[in-house]
Design an enzyme around this catalytic site. Structure first.
Site, PDB file in Angstrom:
ATOM      1  N   GLU A 159      -9.498  -2.346 -13.387  1.00  0.00           N
ATOM      2  CA  GLU A 159      -8.063  -2.172 -13.135  1.00  0.00           C
ATOM      3  C   GLU A 159      -7.277  -3.257 -13.882  1.00  0.00           C
ATOM      4  OE1 GLU A 159      -6.314  -3.357  -9.332  1.00  0.00           O
ATOM      5  OE2 GLU A 159      -5.357  -1.382  -9.218  1.00  0.00           O
ATOM      6  N   LYS A 167       2.181 -10.592   6.677  1.00  0.00           N
ATOM      7  CA  LYS A 167       2.071 -11.629   5.646  1.00  0.00           C
ATOM      8  C   LYS A 167       2.407 -10.954   4.320  1.00  0.00           C
ATOM      9  CE  LYS A 167      -0.002 -13.699   2.783  1.00  0.00           C
ATOM     10  NZ  LYS A 167       0.567 -13.800   1.411  1.00  0.00           N
ATOM     11  N   CYS A 182      -0.484   1.098  -7.594  1.00  0.00           N
ATOM     12  CA  CYS A 182      -1.931   1.325  -7.512  1.00  0.00           C
ATOM     13  C   CYS A 182      -2.300   2.729  -7.965  1.00  0.00           C
ATOM     14  CB  CYS A 182      -2.380   1.110  -6.071  1.00  0.00           C
ATOM     15  SG  CYS A 182      -1.543   2.229  -4.946  1.00  0.00           S
TER      16      CYS A 182
HETATM   17  P1  NAD Z   1      -3.826  -9.395  -3.723  1.00  0.00           P
HETATM   18  O1  NAD Z   1      -5.048  -8.810  -3.110  1.00  0.00           O
HETATM   19  O2  NAD Z   1      -3.975 -10.558  -4.622  1.00  0.00           O
HETATM   20  O3  NAD Z   1      -2.811  -9.876  -2.587  1.00  0.00           O
HETATM   21  C1  NAD Z   1      -2.379  -9.000  -1.573  1.00  0.00           C
HETATM   22  C2  NAD Z   1      -2.029  -9.822  -0.351  1.00  0.00           C
HETATM   23  O4  NAD Z   1      -3.214 -10.417   0.162  1.00  0.00           O
HETATM   24  C3  NAD Z   1      -1.063 -10.959  -0.617  1.00  0.00           C
HETATM   25  O5  NAD Z   1      -0.172 -11.046   0.476  1.00  0.00           O
HETATM   26  C4  NAD Z   1      -1.971 -12.169  -0.691  1.00  0.00           C
HETATM   27  O6  NAD Z   1      -1.344 -13.383  -0.388  1.00  0.00           O
HETATM   28  C5  NAD Z   1      -3.004 -11.807   0.357  1.00  0.00           C
HETATM   29  N1  NAD Z   1      -4.303 -12.466   0.192  1.00  0.00           N
HETATM   30  C6  NAD Z   1      -4.898 -12.855  -0.957  1.00  0.00           C
HETATM   31  N2  NAD Z   1      -6.110 -13.408  -0.682  1.00  0.00           N
HETATM   32  C7  NAD Z   1      -6.267 -13.358   0.660  1.00  0.00           C
HETATM   33  C8  NAD Z   1      -7.303 -13.767   1.557  1.00  0.00           C
HETATM   34  N3  NAD Z   1      -8.425 -14.345   1.118  1.00  0.00           N
HETATM   35  N4  NAD Z   1      -7.125 -13.551   2.876  1.00  0.00           N
HETATM   36  C9  NAD Z   1      -5.996 -12.954   3.336  1.00  0.00           C
HETATM   37  N5  NAD Z   1      -4.990 -12.561   2.543  1.00  0.00           N
HETATM   38  C10 NAD Z   1      -5.119 -12.744   1.218  1.00  0.00           C
HETATM   39  O7  NAD Z   1      -3.087  -8.188  -4.430  1.00  0.00           O
HETATM   40  P2  NAD Z   1      -1.761  -8.249  -5.307  1.00  0.00           P
HETATM   41  O8  NAD Z   1      -2.102  -8.917  -6.596  1.00  0.00           O
HETATM   42  O9  NAD Z   1      -0.679  -8.786  -4.455  1.00  0.00           O
HETATM   43  O10 NAD Z   1      -1.472  -6.679  -5.553  1.00  0.00           O
HETATM   44  C11 NAD Z   1      -2.009  -5.941  -6.592  1.00  0.00           C
HETATM   45  C12 NAD Z   1      -3.250  -5.204  -6.140  1.00  0.00           C
HETATM   46  O11 NAD Z   1      -2.950  -4.398  -5.013  1.00  0.00           O
HETATM   47  C13 NAD Z   1      -3.773  -4.227  -7.181  1.00  0.00           C
HETATM   48  O12 NAD Z   1      -5.170  -4.299  -7.189  1.00  0.00           O
HETATM   49  C14 NAD Z   1      -3.345  -2.874  -6.658  1.00  0.00           C
HETATM   50  O13 NAD Z   1      -4.111  -1.776  -7.078  1.00  0.00           O
HETATM   51  C15 NAD Z   1      -3.459  -3.079  -5.195  1.00  0.00           C
HETATM   52  N6  NAD Z   1      -2.617  -2.120  -4.461  1.00  0.00           N
HETATM   53  C16 NAD Z   1      -3.227  -1.058  -3.844  1.00  0.00           C
HETATM   54  C17 NAD Z   1      -2.447  -0.127  -3.172  1.00  0.00           C
HETATM   55  C18 NAD Z   1      -3.043   1.101  -2.498  1.00  0.00           C
HETATM   56  O14 NAD Z   1      -2.308   1.796  -1.789  1.00  0.00           O
HETATM   57  N7  NAD Z   1      -4.313   1.409  -2.691  1.00  0.00           N
HETATM   58  C19 NAD Z   1      -1.073  -0.283  -3.115  1.00  0.00           C
HETATM   59  C20 NAD Z   1      -0.502  -1.372  -3.767  1.00  0.00           C
HETATM   60  C21 NAD Z   1      -1.291  -2.299  -4.435  1.00  0.00           C
HETATM   61  O1  6OD Z   2       3.457   5.896  -1.056  1.00  0.00           O
HETATM   62  C1  6OD Z   2       2.743   5.279  -0.267  1.00  0.00           C
HETATM   63  O2  6OD Z   2       2.738   5.497   0.958  1.00  0.00           O
HETATM   64  C2  6OD Z   2       1.817   4.249  -0.766  1.00  0.00           C
HETATM   65  N1  6OD Z   2       1.039   3.645   0.158  1.00  0.00           N
HETATM   66  C3  6OD Z   2       1.806   3.927  -2.078  1.00  0.00           C
HETATM   67  C4  6OD Z   2       0.984   2.961  -2.669  1.00  0.00           C
HETATM   68  C5  6OD Z   2       1.260   2.554  -3.915  1.00  0.00           C
HETATM   69  C6  6OD Z   2       0.511   1.534  -4.545  1.00  0.00           C
HETATM   70  O3  6OD Z   2       0.977   0.693  -5.283  1.00  0.00           O
END
Ligand code: NAD
Ligand code: 6OD
Length: 492
Positions: A390, A178, A288
């Site tokens: 964040e 998804k 992130c």
């Molecule tokens: P988000 O959590 O809003 O959405 C991520 C995904 O989850 C989307 O596909 C969304 O449609 C889905 N989603 C949302 N609510 C849901 C629910 N209740 N049930 C199932 N699926 C659901 O995140 P975003 O705004 O798309 O991305 C930004 C966030 O992601 C930031 O907080 C960032 O730090 C984090 N992030 C973390 C990493 C990591 O590796 N730690 C990597 C990239 C992004």
């Molecule tokens: O480099 C990766 O494997 C990884 N998971 C990065 C995550 C980045 C977050 O936005």
């Protein structure tokens, strides 16, 4: 190639059906495509197609056969890289060079890396010898989890998707993906690529939609899902954990961060400023791992602040394909509203924007884009909300410190635990401080340098579990231990 119509991909076919929503280009607010939102029935069909593939030929592929097909997927990604690049740029607005060098190149690398890892992985085994002479051979077979739900965000769409899909299929699972509603295109194109590479139908499926009461929730709650791997916001992680709880499904979560950089007076300041600038502003701060808190030792505070301001001035906002563009827009107007709310909080809580702090003036044709100025604050207390929550934009608070122990305490005083970077020319300090960070990764004199065999993930609000190398193999498989009696005497 930007797709006009984004359809769900189920059992090797693009499905018509589902209601449409607009995919918006954040550069200028134009509509890129119409996306078919999967209803509960389509999600259930995707899970059923994934399950069916496991009892077909895919379920009998050996690890080396899976590795071979993954290498073909990597080749096809490389062959279709221009299509993927155009699609990723249209969805995200990120600069072409960044999308090419980071997102698209990591997509094929993810498949190659996990092809190598699975091809060279072996079973854990123990020769058991008791004092009374009884002996046994124990070895652990690793079986795929089954159907894995992969839910991913919009910031590095194809990179993060393939970072989960590659190890999942390396281990013999089938996936239902998804992607984010903001960035549906590359996941969809990957369906074609999987077919071209010869991946059996049903092993890779894509459902589109939103989170709550839409495809995300339907998928994470669907019967027949055996495990969930998720990247996104910490609060979404909580919701997914609740969805996983009734059937006790394993979860792997990579969540938000509030990452600190520690700049010591003994750092090479020029290199530190270059690295910090990259870590604050890459992808418009929407990684992130980006730094949002910079702690700077007092004797070099002014020099580092001035250096970072100069770097921020050099950033060029513009269309992804314009020569010299370094910085794209935020992903959406909604996300920009969130980032702007932190601009107001920073002002209210005593901060000063030494650069940025506002929406930039853009040419008329880009006026409907989600543009934001790269922003640096001084004067914020460590306890202010822009320093604790964040923001996920091109922003950082710059705060002085006096001693190493104070810097370590400030960096660790957060509910997040994803990444940190330490800038020092003192080798011992680099090791010592790096080891004291309560994060999944501590970089010393660098940022976002990755070895895909190493553990990746975060603690606290930043996630559950680690992926990368054998950590991924552990999440995407279930071991069965086989114990063979070798001696004549039966135990007990
Ligand atoms: P988000 O959590 O809003 O959405 C991520 C995904 O989850 C989307 O596909 C969304 O449609 C889905 N989603 C949302 N609510 C849901 C629910 N209740 N049930 C199932 N699926 C659901 O995140 P975003 O705004 O798309 O991305 C930004 C966030 O992601 C930031 O907080 C960032 O730090 C984090 N992030 C973390 C990493 C990591 O590796 N730690 C990597 C990239 C992004
Ligand atoms: O480099 C990766 O494997 C990884 N998971 C990065 C995550 C980045 C977050 O936005």
């Amino acid at each position: 190639m930007a797709l006009d119509l984004i359809r769900n991909f189920v059992g090797g076919e693009y499905l018509d059906g589902g209601s449409g929503f607009d995919n918006i280009n954040p550069v200028d607010g134009t509509v890129v495509s119409s996306v078919m939102e999967a209803d509960r029935g389509i999600v259930e069909k995707a899970v059923a197609a994934a399950r069916k593939s496991l009892s077909g030929p895919w379920g009998r592929y050996t690890a080396s056969q899976r590795a071979a097909i993954m290498r073909r997927i990597a080749e096809r990604i490389e062959a279709r890289s221009e299509d993927l690049l155009r699609a990723e740029i249209a969805d995200t607005g990120k600069p072409e060079a960044l999308a090419r060098e980071l997102d698209i190149s990591r997509a094929s690398l993810n498949f190659r890396a996990f092809a190598d890892i699975i091809a060279s992985s072996g079973a854990d085994s123990f020769l058991t010898e008791f004092a009374d002479g009884r002996r046994a051979l124990n070895y652990a077979l690793r079986k795929p989890l089954g159907v894995v739900a992969v839910v991913v965000p919009w910031n590095l769409p194809l990179l993060l998707l393939t970072w989960k899909v590659a190890p999942a299929i390396a281990c013999g699972n089938a996936v239902v993906v998804k992607p984010s509603e903001e960035t549906p295109s590359t996941a969809t194109l990957l369906g074609e690529i999987m077919k071209e590479a010869g991946l059996p139908d049903g092993v890779y499926n894509v459902v589109h939609g939103f989170g709550e009461n839409s495809a995300g929730e339907f998928l994470t709650k669907a019967d027949g899902v055996d495990g969930i791997t998720f990247t996104g916001e910490s609060s979404t992680g909580s919701a997914i954990m609740r969805a996983a709880a009734p059937s006790v499904r394993p979860v792997s979560f990579e969540l938000g961060g509030k990452n600190a950089a520690l700049v010591f007076a003994d750092a090479d300041i020029e290199k530190a400023v270059n690295g910090l600038s990259r870590s604050i502003f890459t992808n418009t701060g929407q990684v992130c791992l980006c730094t949002e808190r910079v702690y700077i030792q007092r004797p070099v505070f002014e020099e580092v602040v001035a250096g970072l301001v100069e770097k921020a001035k050099m950033l060029k906002l513009g269309r992804p394909t314009d020569p010299g563009t370094t910085t794209g827009p935020l992903i959406s107007q909604k996300h920009r509203d969130k980032v702007l709310s932190y601009f107001r909080k920073a002002e209210d809580e005593g901060g000063t924007a030494v650069i940025g702090g506002m929406v930039p003036e853009m040419p008329a044709e880009l006026a409907n884009g989600s543009w934001i100025m790269p922003t640096l604050w001084t004067g914020l207390s460590h306890d202010s909300s822009p320093m604790r929550e964040e923001v996920f934009g091109p922003v950082a608070g710059l705060v002085p410190f006096d001693s190493e122990s104070e810097a370590v305490r400030l960096a660790n005083d957060t509910r997040y635990g994803l990444a940190a970077s330490v800038w020092t020319e003192n080798l011992e300090r680099g090791h010592r401080v790096g080891a004291q960070m309560n994060t999944g990764i501590s970089w010393v004199n660098t940022w976002y340098l990755r070895d895909l065999r190493s553990p990746f993930g975060g603690s606290g609000l930043s996630g559950i579990g680690r992926e990368g190398g054998k950590n991924s193999l552990h999440f995407y498989t279930e071991p069965t231990n086989i114990c063979i009696k070798l001696s004549e005497e039966e135990a007990l």
